[in-house]
Design an enzyme around this catalytic site. Sequence first.
Site, PDB file in Angstrom:
ATOM      1  N   ARG A 100       0.831  -1.212   0.000  1.00  0.00           N
ATOM      2  CA  ARG A 100       0.000   0.000   0.000  1.00  0.00           C
ATOM      3  C   ARG A 100       0.869   1.268   0.000  1.00  0.00           C
ATOM      4  O   ARG A 100       0.566   2.240  -0.693  1.00  0.00           O
ATOM      5  CB  ARG A 100      -0.923  -0.031   1.228  1.00  0.00           C
ATOM      6  N   HIS A 147       0.720   4.249  -2.745  1.00  0.00           N
ATOM      7  CA  HIS A 147       0.460   5.631  -2.346  1.00  0.00           C
ATOM      8  C   HIS A 147       1.621   6.550  -2.732  1.00  0.00           C
ATOM      9  O   HIS A 147       1.417   7.723  -3.013  1.00  0.00           O
ATOM     10  CB  HIS A 147       0.181   5.708  -0.839  1.00  0.00           C
ATOM     11  N   ASN A 182      -3.261   8.935   4.049  1.00  0.00           N
ATOM     12  CA  ASN A 182      -2.027   8.246   4.417  1.00  0.00           C
ATOM     13  C   ASN A 182      -1.803   8.067   5.914  1.00  0.00           C
ATOM     14  O   ASN A 182      -0.833   7.420   6.317  1.00  0.00           O
ATOM     15  CB  ASN A 182      -0.817   8.995   3.840  1.00  0.00           C
ATOM     16  N   HIS A 186      -6.013  -5.236  -3.027  1.00  0.00           N
ATOM     17  CA  HIS A 186      -6.949  -5.258  -1.896  1.00  0.00           C
ATOM     18  C   HIS A 186      -7.179  -6.671  -1.361  1.00  0.00           C
ATOM     19  O   HIS A 186      -7.980  -6.853  -0.449  1.00  0.00           O
ATOM     20  CB  HIS A 186      -8.292  -4.622  -2.306  1.00  0.00           C
TER      21      HIS A 186
END
Length: 316
Positions: A59, A63, A91, A188
């Site tokens: 992740r 990001h 975040n 995910h």
Amino acid sequence: MVTIAALLSSLLIFSASSLGNALSLNHYDKTCPDVEATVANVVKQAAMADKKVPAALLRMHFHDCFIRGCDASVLLDSENKNTAEKDGPPNVSLHAFYVIDNAKKAVEACCPGVVSCADILALAARDAVVLAGGPTWEVPKGRKDGRVSKASETIQMPSPTFNISQLKQSFSQRGLSLDDLVALSGGHTLGFSHCSSFQSRIRNFNATHDTDPTMHPAFAASLRSVCQKKNSVKNAGATMDPSPTTFDNTYYKLILQGRSLFSSDQALLTFPKTKNLVYKFASSKASFTKAFVNSMIKMSSITGGQEIRKHCRVVN
């Protein structure tokens, strides 16, 4: 016409930035030949101590790449008057930064001043997927670290509430296709979500329905029991799928059952091409992993950055 022009210009920006910092598979062969083994060892040790680490690193890389390219701007700490990306709303739940710090320290001990934090994060994300039982791939290297990190820019991150047109725009602006959107959403399969990311689907959904009608009623009821009305339970939430530490294609099967957490997950069924890909990946783990690898390489090649940081949390 405006949309096509915008897409073309974004693709040109994407390709220009990629060419500016051309990546290669053998970038460190002479200057830091043990970099991959060094990073992999640190990630493995961290994952053995905490099973949540692989999801966190994957992740974190995603990001990072979506804001200013994969330039490790997400790793910079806030200081003085500047609030950095890591403290932006999307975040604040990122974690495991210490793993990248430890990897950087280990790499610096072997070959000081050679390997960027951006490359270390890209390698760590790949290693994280492997440790979770997913595929491996060769990571192109040669990224530079950025000197700018602004929390205000994190508003550009795709949101869990996005519909398909918003998702398409967000990905196309970064030179990523619909295939990339569906494949990367498969990330995910790992991790956990706080209630705030799906609260709008389980209460006061719209004037007609209290819960999102595309969500399986029993699944919605289970989420409502976990996520109280006033969200009073700290860190309440749900795992992204029933096997949150295993990289598999369960995520796509859940979308088809109305058991995905985010509106942005369910939105993949609202457009013919993305819907077809969800069905394809749900029925074939091999198709998913192949597409995921291709899309990860493509996403992680969106470059930015100007330097090789000595410490990942501060610019030189």
